[in-house]
Design a protein around this motif. Structure first.
Motif, PDB file in Angstrom:
ATOM      1  N   HIS A 105       5.237   3.210   0.765  1.00 41.55           N
ATOM      2  CA  HIS A 105       4.200   2.191   0.646  1.00 41.55           C
ATOM      3  C   HIS A 105       3.677   1.862   2.046  1.00 41.55           C
ATOM      4  N   ASP A 145       1.465   4.854  -1.584  1.00 39.95           N
ATOM      5  CA  ASP A 145       0.787   4.056  -2.605  1.00 39.95           C
ATOM      6  C   ASP A 145       0.086   2.851  -1.981  1.00 39.95           C
ATOM      7  N   ASP A 146      -1.008   2.481  -2.565  1.00 44.56           N
ATOM      8  CA  ASP A 146      -1.747   1.236  -2.300  1.00 44.56           C
ATOM      9  C   ASP A 146      -2.833   1.348  -1.223  1.00 44.56           C
ATOM     10  N   TRP A 151      -0.136  -8.700  -4.499  1.00 44.51           N
ATOM     11  CA  TRP A 151       0.709  -8.331  -5.634  1.00 44.51           C
ATOM     12  C   TRP A 151       2.042  -7.746  -5.208  1.00 44.51           C
ATOM     13  N   HIS A 155      -5.410   4.878  -7.212  1.00 39.96           N
ATOM     14  CA  HIS A 155      -4.273   4.070  -7.665  1.00 39.96           C
ATOM     15  C   HIS A 155      -4.852   2.899  -8.480  1.00 39.96           C
ATOM     16  N   HIS A 176      -4.978  -2.427  -9.691  1.00 37.33           N
ATOM     17  CA  HIS A 176      -3.513  -2.357  -9.719  1.00 37.33           C
ATOM     18  C   HIS A 176      -2.939  -3.020 -10.969  1.00 37.33           C
TER      19      HIS A 176
HETATM   20 ZN   LIG Z   1       1.039   0.285  -6.047  1.00 33.18          ZN
END
Ligand SMILES: [Zn+2]
Length: 234
Positions: free
Chosen positions: A9, A70-71, A106, A136, A140
């Motif tokens: 991440h 991710d993100d 989040w 992604h 989310h």
């Molecule tokens: Zn994520």
């Protein structure tokens, strides 16, 4: 053949013992990638992963790994990608298009720090340096519990936003790993070639391309622990 896809991440220049949720310290990340490079691991693109799992790419002969983030955090573009370039490795960034250039909460524990997301110009630079930008979703959401219309929109609008600015977007990662048979079918309809889950494990020939497994690299994955886990992959 057993292909690991690493899931990261955030990567930040914090102390090696500092614990920030979802964050691998930069020095630890450099040790992990350096170790993979010294052992002769090659980082595959997800297109190569798809070809290898379908028997059309000879990844089995070498030591292969794929690397994903991710993100779409700014710290990854700023700190992690230069390390990968230094060691000749590539990766895919799964971007939440509704959060590009913003700060979101989040993934932040109470009282923790919020992560900044890379903006479009930073993502363009990453793409220009050969890194793949995948989707992604837009917001989310947990797709398994979202309505069919919301799922279609999350998949389609995020792909479109990325393709408008950065070229073809063929890869998706399920937010929170959340997916169902219906979600997987929707991902296929939306035109994605691969989709990553958060289910732990390696990918062997025949693994469904819209249900790829990943190895999470957590904040506590010191270089030694990382090496021990990686040693079990092959
Ligand atoms: Zn994520």
């Amino acid at each position: 053949m057993a292909l690991p896809i690493l899931m990261y991440h955030a990567v930040l220049p914090i102390g090696a013992t500092e614990q920030v949720r979802g964050t691998v310290p930069l020095a630890t990340f450099r040790e992990q990638i350096g170790w993979l490079a010294r052992r002769g691991y090659r980082a595959l693109t997800l297109d190569e992963v798809a070809a290898a799992l379908g028997g059309r790419h000879d990844a089995a002969r070498g030591r292969s790994v794929a690397i994903s983030f991710d993100d779409g955090y700014r710290c990854v573009v700023e700190h992690a990608l230069p390390v990968l370039e230094e060691f000749g490795m590539t990766a895919v960034l799964f971007v939440v298009t509704g959060a590009v250039g913003r700060t979101t909460d989040w993934y932040v524990p109470k009282g923790g720090r919020a992560f900044e997301h890379a903006d479009w110009s930073e993502l363009e630079r990453a793409a220009a340096h050969g890194f793949a930008i995948g989707s992604h979703s837009v917001g989310h959401l947990s797709l398994a519990s979202a309505s069919d219309a919301a799922v279609a929109d999350e998949l389609g609008a995020s792909k479109e936003a990325i393709e408008k600015r950065l070229g073809a977007c063929r890869h998706f990662a399920y937010p929170f790993g959340s997916h169902s048979d219906a979600t997987v079918a929707a991902v296929q309809r939306a035109g994605y070639a691969t989709a990553c889950t958060t289910e732990a494990g390696l990918n062997r020939r025949g693994q469904p391309l819209l249900r790829l497994r990943r190895q999470a690299v957590s904040r506590t994955a010191t270089a030694g622990r990382f090496r021990r886990r990686a040693g079990a992959w092959f």
